[in-house]
Design a protein around this motif. Structure first.
Motif, short mmCIF file in Angstrom:
data_model
loop_
_atom_site.label_atom_id
_atom_site.label_comp_id
_atom_site.label_asym_id
_atom_site.label_seq_id
_atom_site.Cartn_x
_atom_site.Cartn_y
_atom_site.Cartn_z
N PHE A 1 -3.52 -9.64 1.64
CA PHE A 1 -4.57 -8.66 1.40
C PHE A 1 -5.20 -8.19 2.71
CE2 PHE A 1 -5.13 -10.49 -3.02
CZ PHE A 1 -4.78 -9.33 -3.68
N GLY B 1 0.48 5.43 0.22
CA GLY B 1 -0.34 6.63 0.38
C GLY B 1 0.32 7.77 -0.36
N SER C 1 -2.86 -6.11 4.92
CA SER C 1 -2.55 -4.80 4.36
C SER C 1 -3.61 -3.78 4.74
CB SER C 1 -2.43 -4.92 2.84
OG SER C 1 -2.10 -3.68 2.27
N GLU C 2 -4.86 -4.12 4.50
CA GLU C 2 -5.95 -3.19 4.79
C GLU C 2 -6.05 -2.94 6.30
OE1 GLU C 2 -9.60 -4.24 2.88
OE2 GLU C 2 -10.53 -2.33 3.41
N PHE D 1 0.85 -1.19 0.00
CA PHE D 1 0.00 0.00 0.00
C PHE D 1 0.88 1.24 0.00
CE2 PHE D 1 -2.09 3.58 1.92
CZ PHE D 1 -3.28 3.62 1.21
N LYS E 1 -3.80 4.71 10.55
CA LYS E 1 -4.59 5.96 10.48
C LYS E 1 -5.26 6.27 11.81
CE LYS E 1 -4.86 6.41 5.67
NZ LYS E 1 -4.86 7.62 4.85
N ASN E 2 -5.68 5.21 12.53
CA ASN E 2 -6.43 5.42 13.77
C ASN E 2 -5.57 5.58 15.01
OD1 ASN E 2 -8.94 5.24 12.54
ND2 ASN E 2 -8.97 2.99 12.71
N LYS E 3 -4.42 4.92 15.04
CA LYS E 3 -3.73 4.76 16.33
C LYS E 3 -2.39 5.44 16.45
CE LYS E 3 -5.96 0.55 17.80
NZ LYS E 3 -5.78 -0.91 18.06
N VAL E 4 -1.80 5.89 15.35
CA VAL E 4 -0.44 6.40 15.46
C VAL E 4 -0.46 7.94 15.52
CG1 VAL E 4 1.86 6.39 14.46
CG2 VAL E 4 0.37 4.41 14.14
N VAL F 1 -3.14 -0.58 7.51
CA VAL F 1 -3.31 0.83 7.11
C VAL F 1 -4.39 1.49 7.98
CG1 VAL F 1 -3.92 2.40 5.24
CG2 VAL F 1 -2.48 0.42 4.77
N ASP F 2 -5.49 0.77 8.22
CA ASP F 2 -6.53 1.32 9.10
C ASP F 2 -5.97 1.59 10.50
OD1 ASP F 2 -8.37 1.18 7.08
OD2 ASP F 2 -9.48 -0.52 7.89
N LEU G 1 3.38 7.13 2.79
CA LEU G 1 3.19 5.88 3.56
C LEU G 1 3.44 4.69 2.64
CD1 LEU G 1 2.23 4.18 6.00
CD2 LEU G 1 -0.11 4.50 5.20
N ASN H 1 -7.70 12.54 10.06
CA ASN H 1 -8.19 11.26 9.50
C ASN H 1 -9.61 10.99 9.96
OD1 ASN H 1 -5.85 10.72 8.14
ND2 ASN H 1 -4.98 9.43 9.76
#
Lengths: 79, 149, 149, 79
Positions: free
Chosen positions: C115, C42, C118-119, C40, C126-129, C122-123, C102, C148
């Motif tokens: 697969f 970004g 990967s998803e 992935f 976006k949510n935790k870092v 990435v989620d 990213l 985000n």
């Protein structure tokens, strides 16, 4: 005048060639044609394969025109 | 609004190099509506078979039908998912173990479409495209025909 | 059987180049148990805002906590999915529109795990870092803080 | 001796600094501390933020030790 039959992968190994021209009578289906092919190449009996008529996967009921390109496709392995 | 996408050349002779992937990425940096790229690479595994260790796969295809299948998969993906770009490359001929035989490159504004399309497209390729593979095993030139599940 | 994975450096100054991605792929070609890579990327979009067009994002982070969060996300992903390798890289500082900020690189024997992981990863990122971004807009040095969803 | 409070992103713009040492009494919670911070920086009232205590996201009930590192984190924007 006849149909062009293409063999791929392990099926081409059985037939010893990549394609053949067959003269067939009009009005045959894929099912009929498979019977004729299996008679000529008995080793194909235990092989899985699909039949494409003019590059579309057909089933046993699909009609084969006397100018069709027919392809015998063993299991796919792309990727 | 329906855009027709020109059929593209998918097949490449031999492995797909990391450099080829890099060049494809670089070409998309001028497309500033893209926010997410999902890339899938299929790499040849040195699996252990009864006959020996896989040293590579030799691919062949019903090329005309395969290019048409790839085209239909692309059109279908563009209609199902909100994508900006989509490229597919697949090897023909011998690809040694450790090298790449499939490169699916999906780009979209937002990540969800890219993720979903990527997985969908790879599944479609494995199921619908008439590509055949010989797994070359051991040092003696023997092989096993590969079959996707 | 539980393998502990050493914390790795995630942050890079400025954009992540396509060449960096290529080098990462090349390094994995000796790992012949890998059959699938899901990558992935970004990329910065030149979105239109009220204040003007986005020309880039300037990233900052609570670095120590962020590196720890990345480490936890990696450990979590290794325990949830059957992965061979997992690498995450994220930019700090300015990344211009069209460039990559990213890079998530997941490798596994079979494609499904790659697969899904990967998803998921990435989620999680976006949510935790704790990473923060200023969207730089227009020619006058103004900006909008990114958030985000 | 005191807690180190770190400000990030738009919050650092409001405070005008990246961190401050605060002397607090023992036994405070994140909720208590937020009240003190919002008194000092009223402009933070309409900002969303999370509070991390020693690099763990806390809630209003989380206790703050007098040697903690506390970080005020505006919405995340990674990716």
């Amino acid at each position: 005048m006849g149909i062009n039959i293409l063999y791929f992968g392990m099926l081409a190994e059985i037939t010893g060639q990549a394609n053949e021209i067959w003269t067939i009578k009009d009005g045959l289906t894929v099912g009929d044609l498979k019977k004729l092919i299996l008679e000529r190449y008995p080793k194909m009996r235990d092989k899985k394969f699909k039949v494409a008529v003019d590059q579309q996967i057909g089933d046993d009921q699909t009609f084969v025109s006397i100018q069709s390109e027919v392809a015998l496709l063993p299991p796919f392995a792309g990727g | 609004m329906k855009k027709i996408h020109k059929p593209k050349k998918v097949f490449m002779q031999g492995p797909i190099s990391p450099q080829f992937v890099a060049d494809a990425i670089a070409k998309h940096q001028s497309k500033v509506s893209i926010g997410a790229h999902a890339i899938f690479l299929g790499q040849i595994r040195a699996d252990e078979k009864e006959e020996g260790i896989v040293t590579g796969i030799e691919y062949s295809a019903y090329e005309e039908m395969a290019e048409q299948s790839f085209h239909e998969i692309r059109e279908d993906a563009f209609s199902k998912f909100d994508l900006t770009c989509l490229h597919i490359y697949h090897s023909l001929g011998i690809v040694p173990a450790g090298e790449i035989s499939l490169f699916v490159f999906v780009s979209s504004a937002h990540r969800r479409a890219a993720f979903e399309a990527s997985e969908y497209i790879v599944d479609e390729i494995k199921n619908k495209v008439p590509i055949f593979g010989k797994e070359l095993v051991g040092p003696t030139g023997s092989y096993v025909w590969k079959e996707n599940k």
